[in-house]
Design a protein around this motif. Sequence first.
Motif, PDB file in Angstrom:
ATOM      1  N   VAL A 166       3.166  14.476  -8.839  1.00  0.00           N
ATOM      2  CA  VAL A 166       4.147  15.562  -8.815  1.00  0.00           C
ATOM      3  C   VAL A 166       4.724  15.782 -10.213  1.00  0.00           C
ATOM      4  N   ALA A 167       5.016  14.706 -10.933  1.00  0.00           N
ATOM      5  CA  ALA A 167       5.556  14.845 -12.282  1.00  0.00           C
ATOM      6  C   ALA A 167       4.554  15.541 -13.204  1.00  0.00           C
ATOM      7  N   VAL A 168       3.286  15.173 -13.100  1.00  0.00           N
ATOM      8  CA  VAL A 168       2.253  15.813 -13.916  1.00  0.00           C
ATOM      9  C   VAL A 168       2.151  17.294 -13.574  1.00  0.00           C
ATOM     10  N   ALA A 169       2.212  17.637 -12.287  1.00  0.00           N
ATOM     11  CA  ALA A 169       2.129  19.037 -11.870  1.00  0.00           C
ATOM     12  C   ALA A 169       3.302  19.843 -12.420  1.00  0.00           C
ATOM     13  N   VAL A 170       4.487  19.267 -12.434  1.00  0.00           N
ATOM     14  CA  VAL A 170       5.667  19.960 -12.959  1.00  0.00           C
ATOM     15  C   VAL A 170       5.522  20.198 -14.464  1.00  0.00           C
ATOM     16  N   VAL A 171       5.046  19.201 -15.189  1.00  0.00           N
ATOM     17  CA  VAL A 171       4.876  19.350 -16.633  1.00  0.00           C
ATOM     18  C   VAL A 171       3.821  20.404 -16.941  1.00  0.00           C
ATOM     19  N   VAL A 172       2.705  20.365 -16.229  1.00  0.00           N
ATOM     20  CA  VAL A 172       1.638  21.340 -16.458  1.00  0.00           C
ATOM     21  C   VAL A 172       2.125  22.753 -16.139  1.00  0.00           C
ATOM     22  N   ALA A 173       2.866  22.916 -15.048  1.00  0.00           N
ATOM     23  CA  ALA A 173       3.387  24.235 -14.689  1.00  0.00           C
ATOM     24  C   ALA A 173       4.369  24.733 -15.756  1.00  0.00           C
ATOM     25  N   GLY A 174       5.190  23.842 -16.285  1.00  0.00           N
ATOM     26  CA  GLY A 174       6.127  24.237 -17.340  1.00  0.00           C
ATOM     27  C   GLY A 174       5.409  24.689 -18.600  1.00  0.00           C
ATOM     28  N   LYS A 175       4.354  23.971 -18.972  1.00  0.00           N
ATOM     29  CA  LYS A 175       3.578  24.355 -20.163  1.00  0.00           C
ATOM     30  C   LYS A 175       2.905  25.705 -19.944  1.00  0.00           C
ATOM     31  N   ALA A 176       2.375  25.933 -18.745  1.00  0.00           N
ATOM     32  CA  ALA A 176       1.715  27.207 -18.451  1.00  0.00           C
ATOM     33  C   ALA A 176       2.716  28.354 -18.519  1.00  0.00           C
ATOM     34  N   MET A 177       3.926  28.150 -18.019  1.00  0.00           N
ATOM     35  CA  MET A 177       4.936  29.204 -18.061  1.00  0.00           C
ATOM     36  C   MET A 177       5.359  29.488 -19.498  1.00  0.00           C
ATOM     37  N   GLU A 178       5.419  28.448 -20.339  1.00  0.00           N
ATOM     38  CA  GLU A 178       5.774  28.661 -21.742  1.00  0.00           C
ATOM     39  C   GLU A 178       4.708  29.481 -22.458  1.00  0.00           C
ATOM     40  N   ILE A 234       0.841  -1.203   0.000  1.00  0.00           N
ATOM     41  CA  ILE A 234       0.000   0.000   0.000  1.00  0.00           C
ATOM     42  C   ILE A 234       0.869   1.244   0.000  1.00  0.00           C
ATOM     43  N   ARG A 235       1.902   1.257   0.824  1.00  0.00           N
ATOM     44  CA  ARG A 235       2.782   2.421   0.875  1.00  0.00           C
ATOM     45  C   ARG A 235       3.528   2.618  -0.439  1.00  0.00           C
ATOM     46  N   ALA A 236       3.957   1.543  -1.080  1.00  0.00           N
ATOM     47  CA  ALA A 236       4.659   1.650  -2.355  1.00  0.00           C
ATOM     48  C   ALA A 236       3.722   2.203  -3.430  1.00  0.00           C
ATOM     49  N   ALA A 237       2.489   1.722  -3.436  1.00  0.00           N
ATOM     50  CA  ALA A 237       1.518   2.209  -4.424  1.00  0.00           C
ATOM     51  C   ALA A 237       1.227   3.687  -4.199  1.00  0.00           C
ATOM     52  N   CYS A 238       1.050   4.107  -2.959  1.00  0.00           N
ATOM     53  CA  CYS A 238       0.807   5.531  -2.666  1.00  0.00           C
ATOM     54  C   CYS A 238       1.996   6.381  -3.076  1.00  0.00           C
ATOM     55  N   GLY A 239       3.189   5.896  -2.847  1.00  0.00           N
ATOM     56  CA  GLY A 239       4.385   6.634  -3.250  1.00  0.00           C
ATOM     57  C   GLY A 239       4.470   6.782  -4.755  1.00  0.00           C
ATOM     58  N   ALA A 240       4.134   5.717  -5.477  1.00  0.00           N
ATOM     59  CA  ALA A 240       4.176   5.775  -6.932  1.00  0.00           C
ATOM     60  C   ALA A 240       3.125   6.748  -7.468  1.00  0.00           C
ATOM     61  N   VAL A 241       1.921   6.685  -6.924  1.00  0.00           N
ATOM     62  CA  VAL A 241       0.856   7.593  -7.361  1.00  0.00           C
ATOM     63  C   VAL A 241       1.236   9.039  -7.037  1.00  0.00           C
ATOM     64  N   GLY A 242       1.804   9.274  -5.872  1.00  0.00           N
ATOM     65  CA  GLY A 242       2.238  10.620  -5.496  1.00  0.00           C
ATOM     66  C   GLY A 242       3.342  11.130  -6.410  1.00  0.00           C
ATOM     67  N   GLY A 243       4.276  10.264  -6.773  1.00  0.00           N
ATOM     68  CA  GLY A 243       5.347  10.660  -7.687  1.00  0.00           C
ATOM     69  C   GLY A 243       4.818  11.033  -9.055  1.00  0.00           C
ATOM     70  N   VAL A 244       3.863  10.266  -9.550  1.00  0.00           N
ATOM     71  CA  VAL A 244       3.260  10.579 -10.847  1.00  0.00           C
ATOM     72  C   VAL A 244       2.514  11.909 -10.768  1.00  0.00           C
TER      73      VAL A 244
END
Length: 125
Positions: free
Chosen positions: A46-58, A34-44
């Motif tokens: 964060v990655a999506v948020a970073v990509v979206v923020a980068g696109k918005a800044m562009e 359960i903890r590994a799955a939550c960590g993986a979902v949380g990592g994804v």
Amino acid sequence: MNNSTPSEPTSEEGEPTSFVEKAKNWYGKHRTTIRAACGAVGGVAVAVAVVVAGKAMEQNAPEDAEDTGSAADSVEEDERRKPLVRHSVSGHTRRLADGREIPVSGYGRGGSSEDEDEDPGEAAA
């Protein structure tokens, strides 16, 4: 007399039947998964948020990124901006954020510093 009856009924195998107890036991058995799955979902996430923020800044970046001029330079070069024209504002009431209304007397605004030397009567004529 035997008063040792359990407070919650149990199944024939001796397992608890309440949902809370079943959930606690299931979590205890699968805690690391359960903890590994939550960590993986949380990592994804964060990655999506970073990509979206980068696109918005562009998208918000100016097209001519090489221009390092100041804001004053851009105002001077902007031909769409109209020069300030001296005019009078009539008296009115203004509603404040707290709900009060206050009277505002008429006043003059606009114009450049060169216009201040003129007589207000001449500017209106």
